[in-house]
Design a protein around this motif. Structure first.
Motif: not given
Length: 305
Positions: A10-13, A17-19, A160-161, A209-210
């Motif tokens: 999840v974190f890496r995605t 993808k959502m930098t 992202m948290l 992105y929702y």
């Protein structure tokens, strides 16, 4: 996603993808003031050393600065030394030579702790003693998810948290499955998270992105409550039961409907129209190629959306 690496996945995605989600976190940790639309360059996470390969969770560049963020689900006592190893590999890879002399600049790094305890430090520190007896302390800040409330996450735009917010309830799994009142409090909190998430992304013109964010939140909560069926189902329903249709999704749906209607008016079967779309999306076929494959004229192909 493999359950054994659900948190890393999840974190890496999100990072890859959502930098844009990383910018508020970098501002929070390093006291910078980057705008939300600052240009971020994704650097590769595999770093080759003579004795093998090192894989980091993220490596980014903003302007002339390198940033490295590691995501940790457990408090690993070796993390401080590992960060020195990771950062030295990154620094070596991006070394510069100025006037015949190498400059090896370490990245700005931090560790994101998804779980933490009283012994989890605010900084990871390692004493480095150089051959000439000089000593310096390598210091890396840590970020503890459980220290951020729901309100502070939205206030600081640390979205992202959010997927990992549920982990603070991990030790209450059995209680939540048996106590209706406490479960309701949790579900009400997540109903509020869902609403605020949509509003926050809408205000940032990032509504598309929702659905992805809801998916990340659900994946982590499903894993945390994999043995607590009642809580798991309640969270799934709360986050996904009334998923809002985003404006971008409405436009896509309307576009598809219009494309099908145009195809029907021209006597084109839907499966033929889909074939045209798939061939066009690959970028490998010209309109002439598509015409030969489908039997459609060039004008008909151009009208298919």
């Amino acid at each position: 996603m493999n359950n054994n690496t659900i948190f890393d996945d999840v974190f890496r995605t999100m990072v890859e993808k959502m930098t844009y989600l990383v910018v508020p976190l970098i501002n929070e940790v390093f006291h910078t003031a980057y705008p939300e639309d600052v240009k971020i360059v994704q650097l590769r996470n595999e770093h080759q050393l003579e004795d093998g390969e090192i894989i980091t969770d993220s490596c980014l560049r903003i302007g002339d600065m390198l940033y490295h963020i590691e995501c940790q689900s457990l408090d690993d006592e070796t993390m401080a030394v590992r960060m020195v190893e990771y950062d030295f590999a990154i620094a070596l890879e991006h070394r510069k030579k100025v006037d015949g002399r190498y400059c090896v600049e370490f990245p700005r790094s931090c560790v994101l702790y998804l779980r933490s305890g009283k012994r989890t430090p605010d900084f990871l520190e390692v004493e480095l003693i150089l051959p000439d007896s000089q000593m310096c302390v390598y210091r890396v800040p840590t970020v503890k998810v459980e220290h951020y409330t729901k309100d502070s996450i939205f206030e600081k735009k640390l979205l992202m948290l959010l997927p990992f917010y549920i982990m603070r309830y991990e030790k209450q799994k059995e209680i939540l499955d048996q106590d209706e009142e406490k479960l309701k409090i949790l579900l009400d909190e997540y109903a509020d998270i869902q609403r605020k998430l949509h509003e926050s992304l809408q205000n940032q013109d990032m509504e598309e992105y929702y659905t992805d964010m809801v998916s990340f939140i659900t994946k982590v909560s499903d894993y945390i409550f994999r043995d607590s069926e009642k809580t798991k189902k309640g969270l799934e329903k709360t986050m996904g039961g009334e998923v809002l249709e985003l404006e971008s999704e409405k436009l896509i749906r309307k576009g598809r409907q219009q494309g099908i209607q145009q195809g029907m008016q021209q006597g084109i079967q839907t499966n033929t129209a889909e074939t045209v779309i798939r061939m066009r999306n690959t970028g490998k076929f010209t309109e002439e190629d598509i015409s030969l494959a489908t039997g459609l004229g060039l004008e008909a192909i151009r009208k298919i959306k």
